[in-house]
Design a protein around this motif. Sequence first.
Motif, mmCIF file in Angstrom:
data_model
loop_
_atom_site.group_PDB
_atom_site.id
_atom_site.type_symbol
_atom_site.label_atom_id
_atom_site.label_comp_id
_atom_site.label_asym_id
_atom_site.label_seq_id
_atom_site.Cartn_x
_atom_site.Cartn_y
_atom_site.Cartn_z
ATOM 1 N N UNK A 209 -11.921 -7.812 9.647
ATOM 2 C CA UNK A 209 -11.389 -7.596 8.305
ATOM 3 C C UNK A 209 -10.163 -8.468 8.055
ATOM 4 N N UNK A 210 -9.253 -8.475 9.006
ATOM 5 C CA UNK A 210 -8.034 -9.280 8.858
ATOM 6 C C UNK A 210 -8.360 -10.762 8.816
ATOM 7 N N UNK A 211 -9.347 -11.172 9.626
ATOM 8 C CA UNK A 211 -9.736 -12.589 9.629
ATOM 9 C C UNK A 211 -10.284 -13.004 8.266
ATOM 10 N N UNK A 212 -11.066 -12.148 7.630
ATOM 11 C CA UNK A 212 -11.608 -12.467 6.312
ATOM 12 C C UNK A 212 -10.503 -12.511 5.260
ATOM 13 N N UNK A 213 -9.568 -11.588 5.332
ATOM 14 C CA UNK A 213 -8.493 -11.551 4.327
ATOM 15 C C UNK A 213 -7.566 -12.764 4.451
ATOM 16 N N UNK A 298 -16.374 -11.906 -2.664
ATOM 17 C CA UNK A 298 -17.177 -11.499 -1.515
ATOM 18 C C UNK A 298 -16.328 -11.288 -0.277
ATOM 19 N N UNK A 299 -15.317 -12.123 -0.090
ATOM 20 C CA UNK A 299 -14.422 -11.972 1.062
ATOM 21 C C UNK A 299 -13.704 -10.634 1.018
ATOM 22 N N UNK A 300 -13.209 -10.283 -0.149
ATOM 23 C CA UNK A 300 -12.484 -9.012 -0.294
ATOM 24 C C UNK A 300 -13.403 -7.819 -0.049
ATOM 25 N N UNK A 301 -14.607 -7.872 -0.604
ATOM 26 C CA UNK A 301 -15.524 -6.749 -0.440
ATOM 27 C C UNK A 301 -15.968 -6.587 1.018
ATOM 28 N N UNK A 302 -16.241 -7.706 1.683
ATOM 29 C CA UNK A 302 -16.638 -7.618 3.089
ATOM 30 C C UNK A 302 -15.475 -7.131 3.956
ATOM 31 N N UNK A 303 -14.272 -7.594 3.664
ATOM 32 C CA UNK A 303 -13.102 -7.132 4.413
ATOM 33 C C UNK A 303 -12.906 -5.631 4.240
ATOM 34 N N UNK A 305 -15.267 -3.543 3.580
ATOM 35 C CA UNK A 305 -16.346 -2.874 4.305
ATOM 36 C C UNK A 305 -16.010 -2.762 5.796
ATOM 37 N N UNK A 306 -15.475 -3.817 6.384
ATOM 38 C CA UNK A 306 -15.115 -3.766 7.811
ATOM 39 C C UNK A 306 -14.051 -2.694 8.063
ATOM 40 N N UNK A 307 -13.121 -2.534 7.168
ATOM 41 C CA UNK A 307 -12.122 -1.471 7.311
ATOM 42 C C UNK A 307 -12.773 -0.092 7.236
ATOM 43 N N UNK A 308 -13.702 0.057 6.304
ATOM 44 C CA UNK A 308 -14.408 1.339 6.178
ATOM 45 C C UNK A 308 -15.210 1.650 7.445
ATOM 46 N N UNK A 309 -15.890 0.630 7.974
ATOM 47 C CA UNK A 309 -16.657 0.827 9.206
ATOM 48 C C UNK A 309 -15.736 1.152 10.378
ATOM 49 N N UNK A 310 -14.573 0.515 10.434
ATOM 50 C CA UNK A 310 -13.616 0.798 11.506
ATOM 51 C C UNK A 310 -13.141 2.247 11.437
#
Length: 390
Positions: A209-213, A298-303, A305-310
């Motif tokens: 998530x941090x890498x995408x942001x 897309x970057x924000x939404x995927x980031x 999502x990774x936070x939600x999964x974490x």
Amino acid sequence: MEHQSTSGSAWTRTKVSTRQGWTRTRSFAARRARSGAARVRSSLVPAAITALCAVLAYVFAELVLGHEGPLFAATAALIALGFNRDPKVRKVIEVAVGCTLGILIGDLMQAVLGQGYWQAVLVVFTSILVARFIDSGATFTLQMSLQSVLVVLLPAAEGGPFTRSQDAIVGGLIALLVTLLSPRNLQKDAATGLRDLYATLTTSLRDCSEALRSHESRTAWMGLVACRNTQPALDDLRKDVRNAQEVATFSPIKRRSKAGLAETAHTVEKSDLAVRSMRVVARRVISVIDSGTLGEDGTTQLADWFDEAADAVGILGRSLGEPSAAGRHKSLSVARDALGGAAARLDPAELGAGTLHSEALVMLLRPMMVDLIEATGASHDDAVGYLPRL
């Protein structure tokens, strides 16, 4: 003057080098002392059980069987039990049988051939061949030959030619009994290992998530390396669960743990698959960032999502710390819902994945989430049912 300056500089460098050497030595000694103290703390219970087992075998052979100085009872118990964090039942039986057979061969050949050096050579030779015929393991061969040579070289037992064979049987049986009846929580170590595993997986998801942001692929590399480093722990965890299931199968007081251990074994297998998938996901995140094929939305939404999964994986890890089965199942249900909520968003169009690279990333996340949902105890069909249709 120049010579004095050079000498002074050399003396200063020598002092600095000596000081650095002492610092490294003290640091090394401190690390060794800390690791040694940690090993001592973790060995307190196994050491107490091993000592009790050896003395108990000796006392039983001496007081109950009336044998004089039954050292082979104590040595057979020590060798059979070994000094493992979680002794395997099959291993204890194997080593106990090896000790007993070695002593029996020594007793038999000593009764027929007498005692001497050439007899000792023949006894060891015969023991090795018999051991290789019975089992391919080096430990089994070593135990048989060691016990047989001790029998033929030591003075004959006062109680008769097969007294030491009886002592070995006593030692092996007591080691097996202690292994089966030891008051050990068979699921505790597995639960601890799984919580550590999920903590690493949570960190890796946050790194992605941090890498995408930040558009910094090195952060995702950190998550990838962390996942790679979990493989030895996963292998140990799988072995621990197998050993625990073995003990629960044979131990009369641990059979109630069989169902819980079967669930734990299933969780370990699915978690292993999820971590392997996470490695592939982390590499894909690195590729997406480096290629610059994902838009800002897309970057924000995927980031996100990774936070939600974490967060969901964190709930899964905490659920394993529940002491009661009812509380654990309730917590796993909460974790399943959280993981299912994240899985339900894995549609490339919904997450703004409009390029081939970003779509591939979302598709790689789907099997990982299915494995994690199955790790909570859900069936495969139920886990797949959380995913959106494409």
